[in-house]
Scaffold this active site. Structure first.
Site, PDB file in Angstrom:
ATOM      1  N   GLU A  90       1.212  -1.166  -0.378  1.00 48.95           N
ATOM      2  CA  GLU A  90       0.427   0.401  -0.513  1.00 48.95           C
ATOM      3  C   GLU A  90       0.616   1.397  -0.403  1.00 48.95           C
ATOM      4  OE1 GLU A  90      -3.035  -0.104   3.162  1.00 48.95           O
ATOM      5  OE2 GLU A  90      -3.768   1.766   1.954  1.00 48.95           O
ATOM      6  N   LYS A 267      -7.246  -0.362  11.284  1.00 51.49           N
ATOM      7  CA  LYS A 267      -5.985  -1.098  10.157  1.00 51.49           C
ATOM      8  C   LYS A 267      -4.902  -0.606   9.648  1.00 51.49           C
ATOM      9  CE  LYS A 267      -6.255  -0.645   5.450  1.00 51.49           C
ATOM     10  NZ  LYS A 267      -4.895  -0.023   4.770  1.00 51.49           N
ATOM     11  N   ASP A 283       4.484 -13.905  11.958  1.00 49.59           N
ATOM     12  CA  ASP A 283       3.053 -14.049  11.996  1.00 49.59           C
ATOM     13  C   ASP A 283       1.914 -13.187  12.081  1.00 49.59           C
ATOM     14  OD1 ASP A 283       1.073 -15.154  11.203  1.00 49.59           O
ATOM     15  OD2 ASP A 283       0.792 -17.413  12.687  1.00 49.59           O
ATOM     16  N   HIS A 381      -2.304  10.997   0.927  1.00 49.81           N
ATOM     17  CA  HIS A 381      -2.020   9.005   0.318  1.00 49.81           C
ATOM     18  C   HIS A 381      -2.422   9.150  -1.821  1.00 49.81           C
ATOM     19  CE1 HIS A 381      -3.502   5.070   0.269  1.00 49.81           C
ATOM     20  NE2 HIS A 381      -4.301   5.110  -0.593  1.00 49.81           N
TER      21      HIS A 381
HETATM   22  C1  LIG Z   1       1.876  11.493   2.351  1.00 52.04           C
HETATM   23  C2  LIG Z   1       1.714  12.568   3.652  1.00 52.04           C
HETATM   24  C3  LIG Z   1       3.216  11.807   4.306  1.00 52.04           C
HETATM   25  C4  LIG Z   1       2.466  13.628   2.778  1.00 52.04           C
HETATM   26  O1  LIG Z   1       2.819  14.360   3.966  1.00 52.04           O
HETATM   27  P1  LIG Z   1       3.504  15.571   3.545  1.00 52.04           P
HETATM   28  O2  LIG Z   1       3.020  17.287   4.558  1.00 52.04           O
HETATM   29  O3  LIG Z   1       2.332  16.563   2.011  1.00 52.04           O
HETATM   30  O4  LIG Z   1       5.168  15.889   3.095  1.00 52.04           O
HETATM   31  P2  LIG Z   1       6.487  16.743   2.995  1.00 52.04           P
HETATM   32  O5  LIG Z   1       6.212  16.056   1.579  1.00 52.04           O
HETATM   33  O6  LIG Z   1       6.062  17.579   3.525  1.00 52.04           O
HETATM   34  O7  LIG Z   1       7.319  15.697   3.564  1.00 52.04           O
HETATM   35  C5  LIG Z   1       7.043  15.693   5.023  1.00 52.04           C
HETATM   36  C6  LIG Z   1       7.735  14.314   5.663  1.00 52.04           C
HETATM   37  O8  LIG Z   1       6.922  12.736   5.272  1.00 52.04           O
HETATM   38  C7  LIG Z   1       7.917  11.863   4.553  1.00 52.04           C
HETATM   39  N1  LIG Z   1       7.626  11.362   2.982  1.00 52.04           N
HETATM   40  C8  LIG Z   1       6.806  12.323   2.197  1.00 52.04           C
HETATM   41  N2  LIG Z   1       7.004  12.096   1.106  1.00 52.04           N
HETATM   42  C9  LIG Z   1       7.174  10.815   1.301  1.00 52.04           C
HETATM   43  C10 LIG Z   1       8.116   9.677   0.196  1.00 52.04           C
HETATM   44  N3  LIG Z   1       7.133  10.127  -0.971  1.00 52.04           N
HETATM   45  N4  LIG Z   1       8.332   9.014   0.653  1.00 52.04           N
HETATM   46  C11 LIG Z   1       8.715   8.913   2.442  1.00 52.04           C
HETATM   47  N5  LIG Z   1       8.372   9.664   2.956  1.00 52.04           N
HETATM   48  C12 LIG Z   1       7.954  10.539   2.567  1.00 52.04           C
HETATM   49  C13 LIG Z   1       9.233  12.559   4.863  1.00 52.04           C
HETATM   50  O9  LIG Z   1       9.714  12.290   6.194  1.00 52.04           O
HETATM   51  C14 LIG Z   1       9.174  13.867   4.866  1.00 52.04           C
HETATM   52  O10 LIG Z   1      10.383  14.290   5.193  1.00 52.04           O
HETATM   53  P3  LIG Z   1      11.722  15.075   4.395  1.00 52.04           P
HETATM   54  O11 LIG Z   1      12.982  13.265   4.568  1.00 52.04           O
HETATM   55  O12 LIG Z   1      10.895  15.502   3.179  1.00 52.04           O
HETATM   56  O13 LIG Z   1      12.446  15.900   5.211  1.00 52.04           O
HETATM   57  C15 LIG Z   1       0.978  12.884   4.744  1.00 52.04           C
HETATM   58  O14 LIG Z   1      -0.070  12.733   3.877  1.00 52.04           O
HETATM   59  C16 LIG Z   1       0.647  11.680   5.424  1.00 52.04           C
HETATM   60  O15 LIG Z   1       1.206  10.974   6.195  1.00 52.04           O
HETATM   61  N6  LIG Z   1      -0.123  11.109   5.177  1.00 52.04           N
HETATM   62  C17 LIG Z   1      -0.975   9.675   6.141  1.00 52.04           C
HETATM   63  C18 LIG Z   1      -1.166   8.609   4.929  1.00 52.04           C
HETATM   64  C19 LIG Z   1      -1.717   6.970   5.508  1.00 52.04           C
HETATM   65  O16 LIG Z   1      -1.932   7.647   6.631  1.00 52.04           O
HETATM   66  N7  LIG Z   1      -1.725   6.223   4.807  1.00 52.04           N
HETATM   67  C20 LIG Z   1      -2.321   5.544   4.963  1.00 52.04           C
HETATM   68  C21 LIG Z   1      -3.048   4.856   3.721  1.00 52.04           C
HETATM   69  S1  LIG Z   1      -4.579   5.340   4.304  1.00 52.04           S
HETATM   70  C22 LIG Z   1      -5.189   3.928   5.112  1.00 52.04           C
HETATM   71  O17 LIG Z   1      -5.079   3.013   5.633  1.00 52.04           O
HETATM   72  C23 LIG Z   1      -5.957   3.674   7.092  1.00 52.04           C
HETATM   73  C24 LIG Z   1      -6.902   5.178   7.314  1.00 52.04           C
HETATM   74  C25 LIG Z   1      -6.461   6.747   6.718  1.00 52.04           C
HETATM   75  O18 LIG Z   1      -8.050   4.737   6.580  1.00 52.04           O
HETATM   76  C26 LIG Z   1      -6.345   5.157   9.067  1.00 52.04           C
HETATM   77  C27 LIG Z   1      -7.166   5.631   9.189  1.00 52.04           C
HETATM   78  O19 LIG Z   1      -8.651   6.283   9.017  1.00 52.04           O
HETATM   79  O20 LIG Z   1      -7.005   6.459  10.499  1.00 52.04           O
HETATM   80  N1  LIG Z   2      -2.375 -19.761  16.855  1.00 52.71           N
HETATM   81  C1  LIG Z   2      -0.909 -19.525  16.451  1.00 52.71           C
HETATM   82  O1  LIG Z   2      -0.366 -18.575  16.207  1.00 52.71           O
HETATM   83  C2  LIG Z   2      -0.466 -20.559  15.169  1.00 52.71           C
HETATM   84  C3  LIG Z   2       1.260 -20.369  15.208  1.00 52.71           C
HETATM   85  N2  LIG Z   2       2.021 -21.286  14.369  1.00 52.71           N
HETATM   86  C4  LIG Z   2       3.256 -20.855  14.434  1.00 52.71           C
HETATM   87  O2  LIG Z   2       4.314 -20.843  15.156  1.00 52.71           O
HETATM   88  C5  LIG Z   2       5.813 -20.865  15.392  1.00 52.71           C
HETATM   89  C6  LIG Z   2       6.210 -19.743  16.051  1.00 52.71           C
HETATM   90  O3  LIG Z   2       6.413 -21.186  16.657  1.00 52.71           O
HETATM   91  P1  LIG Z   2       7.716 -21.163  17.656  1.00 52.71           P
HETATM   92  O4  LIG Z   2       7.153 -21.422  19.487  1.00 52.71           O
HETATM   93  O5  LIG Z   2       7.796 -19.135  18.087  1.00 52.71           O
HETATM   94  O6  LIG Z   2       9.117 -21.504  16.487  1.00 52.71           O
HETATM   95  P2  LIG Z   2       9.942 -22.649  16.861  1.00 52.71           P
HETATM   96  O7  LIG Z   2       9.086 -23.865  17.438  1.00 52.71           O
HETATM   97  O8  LIG Z   2      10.721 -23.010  15.417  1.00 52.71           O
HETATM   98  O9  LIG Z   2      11.079 -22.366  17.116  1.00 52.71           O
HETATM   99  C7  LIG Z   2      11.029 -21.714  19.080  1.00 52.71           C
HETATM  100  C8  LIG Z   2      11.742 -23.143  19.062  1.00 52.71           C
HETATM  101  O10 LIG Z   2      13.235 -22.502  19.808  1.00 52.71           O
HETATM  102  C9  LIG Z   2      14.040 -22.730  20.232  1.00 52.71           C
HETATM  103  N3  LIG Z   2      14.982 -22.094  20.760  1.00 52.71           N
HETATM  104  C10 LIG Z   2      16.331 -21.401  20.715  1.00 52.71           C
HETATM  105  N4  LIG Z   2      16.436 -20.383  20.690  1.00 52.71           N
HETATM  106  C11 LIG Z   2      15.325 -19.432  21.220  1.00 52.71           C
HETATM  107  C12 LIG Z   2      15.485 -18.504  21.949  1.00 52.71           C
HETATM  108  N5  LIG Z   2      16.266 -17.545  21.879  1.00 52.71           N
HETATM  109  N6  LIG Z   2      13.700 -18.128  22.405  1.00 52.71           N
HETATM  110  C13 LIG Z   2      13.607 -18.840  22.869  1.00 52.71           C
HETATM  111  N7  LIG Z   2      13.762 -20.021  21.838  1.00 52.71           N
HETATM  112  C14 LIG Z   2      14.891 -19.923  21.017  1.00 52.71           C
HETATM  113  C15 LIG Z   2      13.475 -23.176  21.997  1.00 52.71           C
HETATM  114  O11 LIG Z   2      12.859 -24.496  21.854  1.00 52.71           O
HETATM  115  C16 LIG Z   2      11.798 -22.892  21.335  1.00 52.71           C
HETATM  116  O12 LIG Z   2      10.724 -23.908  21.115  1.00 52.71           O
HETATM  117  C17 LIG Z   2       4.432 -19.439  14.044  1.00 52.71           C
HETATM  118  O13 LIG Z   2       5.722 -19.764  12.447  1.00 52.71           O
HETATM  119  C18 LIG Z   2       3.588 -19.147  13.510  1.00 52.71           C
HETATM  120  O14 LIG Z   2       2.786 -19.111  12.589  1.00 52.71           O
HETATM  121  C19 LIG Z   2       1.812 -22.596  14.818  1.00 52.71           C
HETATM  122  C20 LIG Z   2       0.312 -22.945  15.425  1.00 52.71           C
HETATM  123  C21 LIG Z   2      -0.489 -22.250  16.034  1.00 52.71           C
END
Ligand SMILES: CC(C)(COP(=O)([O-])OP(=O)([O-])OC[C@H]1O[C@@H](n2cnc3c(N)ncnc32)[C@H](O)[C@@H]1OP(=O)([O-])[O-])[C@@H](O)C(=O)NCCC(=O)NCCSC(=O)C[C@@](C)(O)CC(=O)[O-]
Ligand SMILES: NC(=O)C1=CN([C@@H]2O[C@H](COP(=O)(O)OP(=O)(O)OC[C@H]3O[C@@H](n4cnc5c(N)ncnc54)[C@H](O)[C@@H]3O)[C@@H](O)[C@H]2O)C=CC1
Length: 427
Positions: A90, A267, A283, A381
């Site tokens: 997105e 969202k 995940d 956006h």
């Molecule tokens: C789009 C902006 C950032 C423009 O904002 P702006 O003020 O027009 O941007 P600007 O040109 O003045 O730039 C300001 C800064 O924004 C960043 N920036 C600016 N442009 C870029 C770019 N092209 N690529 C990377 N970074 C960018 C960058 O950090 C920049 O600083 P700089 O680097 O120039 O010093 C602003 O309007 C904004 O933040 N909008 C919100 C956008 C958003 O939320 N998008 C999500 C999708 S919509 C959605 O799915 C969710 C929603 C909205 O429904 C959630 C809700 O309802 O709560």
């Molecule tokens: N409802 C859900 O969310 C479900 C998710 N999954 C899946 O399970 C996966 C994650 O399971 P995990 O148990 O995390 O993975 P995993 O079983 O692959 O690894 C975890 C194991 O790694 C070992 N380990 C090694 N270094 C470690 C450290 N520093 N800290 C902790 N453990 C360490 C431990 O023995 C631990 O049990 C994901 O792929 C997920 O998508 C599976 C079933 C249901």
């Protein structure tokens, strides 16, 4: 080569499909769907995910889906500058995080976590004396701990393992159920497999001790013992003054009060969170399920963030949500791109990763609310989305920016206009 749409093989019953190599599977799919040679060749190119690895990660693999990774800049989390890889389809999601972080760059985000505890549930039904059974199970705490810890000695060695047992009596349509919760510290793993193994091991004992029948043995994605929190202050002079601050607070109050708005508000938060979850091979569904269940924990679905006015009149924002993420397990350790993203983040613990992700969620929400409460979402956006519309209209190379520029200037980001502009450019 073009294969007819209703090609040779039109049956979806393909015995042993999973035993075939990816190319053979792709040939079968191409024949079924009538894909032309160029489309089939496109699917066969697995990009930077080695085909042998892709084929082991999931079942019946034929291709990969490439999603761009963008870097969120300007983020400072707990005093440390961090560059954040975000995988998303997105437009404006990455820009929104950069934009929010830029407006509070000096102070940055402050974060914390409640721990790395996961919950596994064991369901017992037909328990004759549920309340007494609850006490019998609680009395077995030491035995439960020993059985659970024996499932994963490595986890215990790393400082994790069983922490506690809780037993709830649940009133259900099928009568009372005795639900045992195993509380397990899974350290740097997300922990699903780790706790599921424990739940399955302990289940026969629970059946014996409770006197009932055990069915489900699985983790809960409502990981409310694994909360990540972030807060930040946006100074009035950096965000455009009091009316912007008040607009953001009013937007939050709307989401707080109304589930229709809260769903969209959250969202937007997940736009940021899921993008980092995906980039790091974690995940996405587990985190999304946890976030939305947490948002509804009071019985009323509401906002995951809060906004207030500080004593000096600035805008204070905060977020708290379950973030069950790991650096080990799942795809995190085996997907080369996830490994590269974790290196960019410079994280060495799951806890630090969760803290950074919470900050991204808050940043994302701030930018969305600021846009919504001021100029509206479309100007920022849609300006960024204009390039996608230009591509949809057929623009290539330099044409993409040229067409997008005109769409933004005219404030009409529409495919029909993009086509008109493209025709003019090509004349
Ligand atoms: C789009 C902006 C950032 C423009 O904002 P702006 O003020 O027009 O941007 P600007 O040109 O003045 O730039 C300001 C800064 O924004 C960043 N920036 C600016 N442009 C870029 C770019 N092209 N690529 C990377 N970074 C960018 C960058 O950090 C920049 O600083 P700089 O680097 O120039 O010093 C602003 O309007 C904004 O933040 N909008 C919100 C956008 C958003 O939320 N998008 C999500 C999708 S919509 C959605 O799915 C969710 C929603 C909205 O429904 C959630 C809700 O309802 O709560
Ligand atoms: N409802 C859900 O969310 C479900 C998710 N999954 C899946 O399970 C996966 C994650 O399971 P995990 O148990 O995390 O993975 P995993 O079983 O692959 O690894 C975890 C194991 O790694 C070992 N380990 C090694 N270094 C470690 C450290 N520093 N800290 C902790 N453990 C360490 C431990 O023995 C631990 O049990 C994901 O792929 C997920 O998508 C599976 C079933 C249901």
């Amino acid at each position: 080569m073009t294969v007819a749409r209703h090609g040779a093989n039109r049956s979806s019953r393909i015995a042993g499909f999973h035993r075939k190599p990816p190319q053979e599977r792709l040939d079968l799919v191409a024949s079924f769907a009538g894909l032309d040679a160029a489309t089939a060749a496109h699917l066969a190119d697995m990009g930077n995910l080695p085909p042998q690895l892709a084929d082991k990660m999931i079942e019946n693999v034929i291709a990969t889906m490439n999603v761009p990774i963008g870097i969120a800049t300007n983020m400072k989390v707990d005093g440390e500058d961090v560059l954040i890889p975000m995988a998303t389809e997105e437009s404006s999601v990455v820009a929104a995080v950069c934009n929010a972080a830029r407006q509070t760059y000096d102070a940055g985000f402050t974060t914390s976590v409640s721990g790395t505890l996961m919950i596994a549930q064991v369901q017992a039904v037909e328990v004759p004396d549920p309340y007494a059974a609850r006490l019998r199970l609680l009395e077995k705490r030491d035995e439960i701990k020993a059985i659970c810890d024996a499932c994963d000695p490595l986890l215990v060695k790393l400082g994790g393992g069983f922490r506690d047992v809780e037993v709830r009596i649940l009133d259900t349509l099928g009568g009372p159920m005795v639900i045992t919760h195993l509380i397990v510290d899974t350290r740097d793993a997300m922990g699903a497999n780790a706790v599921n193994t424990m739940a399955e091991k302990i289940a026969p004992h629970i059946a014996t001790w409770s006197g009932g029948r055990v069915f489900l043995r699985i983790l809960s994605n409502l990981a409310d013992r694994r909360l990540a929190r972030a807060h930040a202050v946006w100074r009035l002079e950096d965000i455009g003054g009091e009316s912007v601050r008040d607009g953001i607070i009013s937007a939050y109050q709307f989401a707080e009060a109304d589930p229709y708005r809260a769903a969209t508000h959250n969202k937007g938060i997940m736009n940021g969170i899921s993008a980092v979850i995906l980039a790091t091979g974690n995940d996405t569904r587990a985190v999304e399920a946890g976030a939305h269940a947490f948002a509804a924990r009071s019985g009323r679905y509401t906002s995951l963030t809060r906004y207030e006015i500080t004593k000096d009149g600035h805008l204070s924002g905060s977020i708290e949500l379950p973030l069950a993420v790991g650096l080990i397990g799942g795809a995190t350790k085996i997907h080369p791109t996830a490994q590269a993203c974790l290196k960019i983040l410079g994280v060495t613990t799951a806890e630090r990763l969760a803290r950074i992700i919470a900050a991204v969620g808050l940043a994302q929400n701030f930018s969305a609310l600021k846009a919504l409460a001021t100029v509206g979402i479309q100007s920022g956006h849609m300006a960024l989305h204009a390039q996608n519309i230009a591509i949809m209209a057929g623009a290539v190379g330099d044409e993409v920016e040229a067409v997008a520029k005109v769409l933004v200037e005219r404030a009409t980001v529409r495919i029909d206009i993009a086509q008109e502009v493209l025709d003019i450019i090509r004349r």
